[in-house]
Design an enzyme around this catalytic site. Structure first.
Site, mmCIF file in Angstrom:
data_model
loop_
_atom_site.group_PDB
_atom_site.id
_atom_site.type_symbol
_atom_site.label_atom_id
_atom_site.label_comp_id
_atom_site.label_asym_id
_atom_site.label_seq_id
_atom_site.Cartn_x
_atom_site.Cartn_y
_atom_site.Cartn_z
ATOM 1 N N THR A 96 14.903 -32.971 11.230
ATOM 2 C CA THR A 96 14.449 -34.081 11.704
ATOM 3 C C THR A 96 15.567 -34.708 12.641
ATOM 4 O O THR A 96 16.745 -34.750 11.902
ATOM 5 C CB THR A 96 13.789 -35.219 10.883
ATOM 6 O OG1 THR A 96 12.805 -34.675 10.036
ATOM 7 C CG2 THR A 96 13.427 -36.501 11.534
ATOM 8 N N GLN A 130 6.237 -27.134 11.833
ATOM 9 C CA GLN A 130 6.166 -27.652 10.570
ATOM 10 C C GLN A 130 4.972 -28.873 10.418
ATOM 11 O O GLN A 130 5.443 -29.832 11.164
ATOM 12 C CB GLN A 130 7.528 -27.970 9.994
ATOM 13 C CG GLN A 130 7.284 -28.297 8.399
ATOM 14 C CD GLN A 130 8.344 -28.817 7.748
ATOM 15 O OE1 GLN A 130 9.042 -30.063 8.125
ATOM 16 N NE2 GLN A 130 8.986 -28.165 6.972
ATOM 17 N N HIS A 184 3.843 -28.155 5.308
ATOM 18 C CA HIS A 184 4.819 -28.702 4.645
ATOM 19 C C HIS A 184 4.551 -29.177 3.369
ATOM 20 O O HIS A 184 3.701 -30.309 3.446
ATOM 21 C CB HIS A 184 5.539 -29.970 5.380
ATOM 22 C CG HIS A 184 6.615 -30.555 5.055
ATOM 23 N ND1 HIS A 184 7.387 -30.362 3.651
ATOM 24 C CD2 HIS A 184 7.583 -31.565 5.575
ATOM 25 C CE1 HIS A 184 8.417 -30.998 3.835
ATOM 26 N NE2 HIS A 184 8.766 -31.700 5.008
ATOM 27 N N ASN A 206 9.296 -31.943 -0.530
ATOM 28 C CA ASN A 206 10.264 -32.794 -0.391
ATOM 29 C C ASN A 206 9.538 -34.283 -0.561
ATOM 30 O O ASN A 206 9.709 -35.325 0.140
ATOM 31 C CB ASN A 206 10.882 -32.753 0.984
ATOM 32 C CG ASN A 206 11.819 -31.813 1.181
ATOM 33 O OD1 ASN A 206 12.378 -31.219 0.235
ATOM 34 N ND2 ASN A 206 12.216 -31.380 2.444
ATOM 35 N N TYR A 212 6.437 -35.412 0.153
ATOM 36 C CA TYR A 212 5.479 -35.887 1.336
ATOM 37 C C TYR A 212 3.971 -35.546 0.472
ATOM 38 O O TYR A 212 3.713 -35.386 -0.756
ATOM 39 C CB TYR A 212 5.544 -35.347 2.339
ATOM 40 C CG TYR A 212 7.144 -35.482 3.100
ATOM 41 C CD1 TYR A 212 7.234 -36.974 3.384
ATOM 42 C CD2 TYR A 212 7.951 -34.648 3.294
ATOM 43 C CE1 TYR A 212 8.616 -37.447 4.039
ATOM 44 C CE2 TYR A 212 9.107 -35.046 3.764
ATOM 45 C CZ TYR A 212 9.806 -36.528 4.081
ATOM 46 O OH TYR A 212 10.802 -36.926 4.347
ATOM 47 N N ARG A 269 6.165 -24.347 2.914
ATOM 48 C CA ARG A 269 7.491 -24.704 2.201
ATOM 49 C C ARG A 269 7.020 -25.516 0.815
ATOM 50 O O ARG A 269 6.331 -26.545 0.972
ATOM 51 C CB ARG A 269 8.261 -25.576 3.252
ATOM 52 C CG ARG A 269 9.747 -25.788 2.868
ATOM 53 C CD ARG A 269 10.424 -26.528 3.825
ATOM 54 N NE ARG A 269 11.647 -26.293 3.861
ATOM 55 C CZ ARG A 269 12.761 -27.002 4.237
ATOM 56 N NH1 ARG A 269 12.445 -28.422 4.567
ATOM 57 N NH2 ARG A 269 13.940 -26.531 4.339
ATOM 58 N N ASN A 302 12.655 -38.345 -1.722
ATOM 59 C CA ASN A 302 11.440 -39.176 -1.873
ATOM 60 C C ASN A 302 10.975 -39.482 -3.091
ATOM 61 O O ASN A 302 9.880 -39.620 -3.161
ATOM 62 C CB ASN A 302 10.395 -38.735 -0.696
ATOM 63 C CG ASN A 302 11.273 -38.580 0.588
ATOM 64 O OD1 ASN A 302 11.845 -39.631 1.254
ATOM 65 N ND2 ASN A 302 11.145 -37.540 1.267
ATOM 66 N N GLY A 343 20.109 -24.613 8.030
ATOM 67 C CA GLY A 343 20.081 -26.360 8.597
ATOM 68 C C GLY A 343 21.327 -26.742 9.595
ATOM 69 O O GLY A 343 21.261 -26.327 10.667
#
Length: 396
Positions: free
Chosen positions: A51, A123, A204, A207, A209, A256, A264, A354
């Protein structure tokens, strides 16, 4: 959101060099081509989703096209997380995949990447509870499997243009009747992505979400068909995957997952059986790839939840035993030597980098020639313009 500041890349000093691992000629290397579902890749080096908060009003710009096309020598580019709907938006100035101007912006990006000889997937993202009511349609509360506020933060833009991190807002629990509409949003976004020129999509599901929120008992306290047992908590993920693969084909779809990351405020006391069930179900789909975040996102690779370390080798074995054949992509704290080693040993088919690709647009060349690596500029990760985005130097 895959924050580059938390991407887990070990910091590379500008003077740092690395030594090759010892390989036999029969072993695969990072530079070998590979067929990934319906997508043919020139090498096994992947740009992880990062991001960057540089899409005002959720629209990718010409600078976005430059950023990605500069990195097109990587075998595959995975875009920054991109919202499938306004409701799925959780951070300021991240791109969307649901409005005409957003799709036109992405078409400029995909055209530029293809002109540079690269392959790119988007993504697809719904943040669920990791949002702020100022980012939601009509200032509404974010949605989630259950009305549990995450101990996390989101990124907002102030009136003066500066950025700030803010606590996430209290979410509301999704009604059962709302879930088919979100599944449909995923389907429409997948079709829009292909129409915008993407080679495929990455779902996605990591993480902390929305999909990950459904999977984990720490964020899913539902008592209906989408909560309780592992089978119920995985139901939403599989419905979304059905919709996407039926629309664009499994061979253009990746996914992923992050079995143990606390990102999070995601948590589950028994991640091994949960994600074993997930990958066994994924084996029924002829997906392009499965993208695994090992350990804590942007943190230690040996991070664990529950009473024992997570066994990633067992996870892959379970997937293969169930008949799965998708490429296995690994991510988190991979330096060049470790990446070379796991590919040579057959422990992974692809390695996603990354910050190394953020700071080294010509990373493939640098790894092949074993040259020095640029140092990432943490201060320019989020928001801003070309500085720290498109101005990293390439080799002469």
């Amino acid at each position: 959101m895959k924050l580059p500041g938390r991407s887990g890349r070990r910091r590379q000093n500008s003077s740092q060099k690395f030594k090759p691992c010892k390989e036999r000629s029969s072993m695969s290397t990072l530079f070998d081509p590979i067929q990934v579902g319906d997508i043919e890749l020139a090498n096994r080096i992947v740009m992880a989703p990062l991001t960057r908060n540089r899409s005002p009003n959720a629209v990718p710009t010409a600078l976005t096209a430059t950023y990605y096309s500069q990195r097109a020598t990587a075998g595959l580019l995975i875009t920054e997380a991109t919202a499938i709907s306004h409701q799925g938006q959780g951070y300021a100035d991240v791109p969307g995949l649901y409005a005409p101007d957003q799709l036109a912006g992405w078409k400029t990006v995909t055209d530029a990447v293809h002109a540079a000889g690269g392959k790119i997937v988007v993504q697809m993202w719904h943040v669920g509870r990791i949002s702020h009511n100022t980012l939601q349609p009509g200032g509404a509360a974010p949605v989630a499997p259950s009305a549990i506020t995450a101990k996390s933060k989101t990124f907002l833009i102030n009136a003066d243009g500066s950025g700030t991190f803010a606590e996430t807002s209290q979410p509301r629990a999704l009604e059962l009747a709302e879930l088919p509409g979100i599944v449909e949003d995923y389907r429409k976004a997948a079709r829009a992505a292909i129409d915008a020129g993407f080679d495929g999509v990455e779902l996605h599901s990591a993480n902390g979400y929305l999909i990950d929120q459904f999977l984990r008992s720490g964020s899913n306290h539902r008592t209906d068909a989408y909560g309780g047992s592992i089978e119920n908590r995985a139901r939403f993920l599989l419905e979304v995957l059905d919709a996407i693969t039926n629309e664009i084909g499994a061979g253009r779809t990746g996914i992923r997952i992050s079995p143990v990351t606390p990102a999070n405020d995601s948590s589950d006391p028994e991640p091994q059986p949960l994600f074993t069930y997930v990958v066994e179900k994924l084996a029924a789909y002829k997906l392009a790839y499965i993208h695994i975040i090992e350990g804590a996102t942007g943190g230690p690779r040996d991070f664990q939840q529950g009473d024992k370390p997570f066994d990633y080798a067992a996870l892959r074995s379970a997937y293969k035993h169930a008949g799965g054949k998708a490429a296995w992509m690994v991510n988190n704290a991979y330096d060049p030597v470790l990446a070379e080693t796991v590919v040579a040993k057959g422990e992974a088919d692809l390695v996603a980098f990354g910050k190394l690709l953020l700071a080294n647009p010509d990373l493939v060349k640098r790894l092949r020639e074993r040259t020095e690596l640029n140092t990432p500029d943490n201060a320019t990760f989020y928001g801003g313009g070309a500085k720290g985005y498109t101005d990293y130097p390439a080799l002469a």
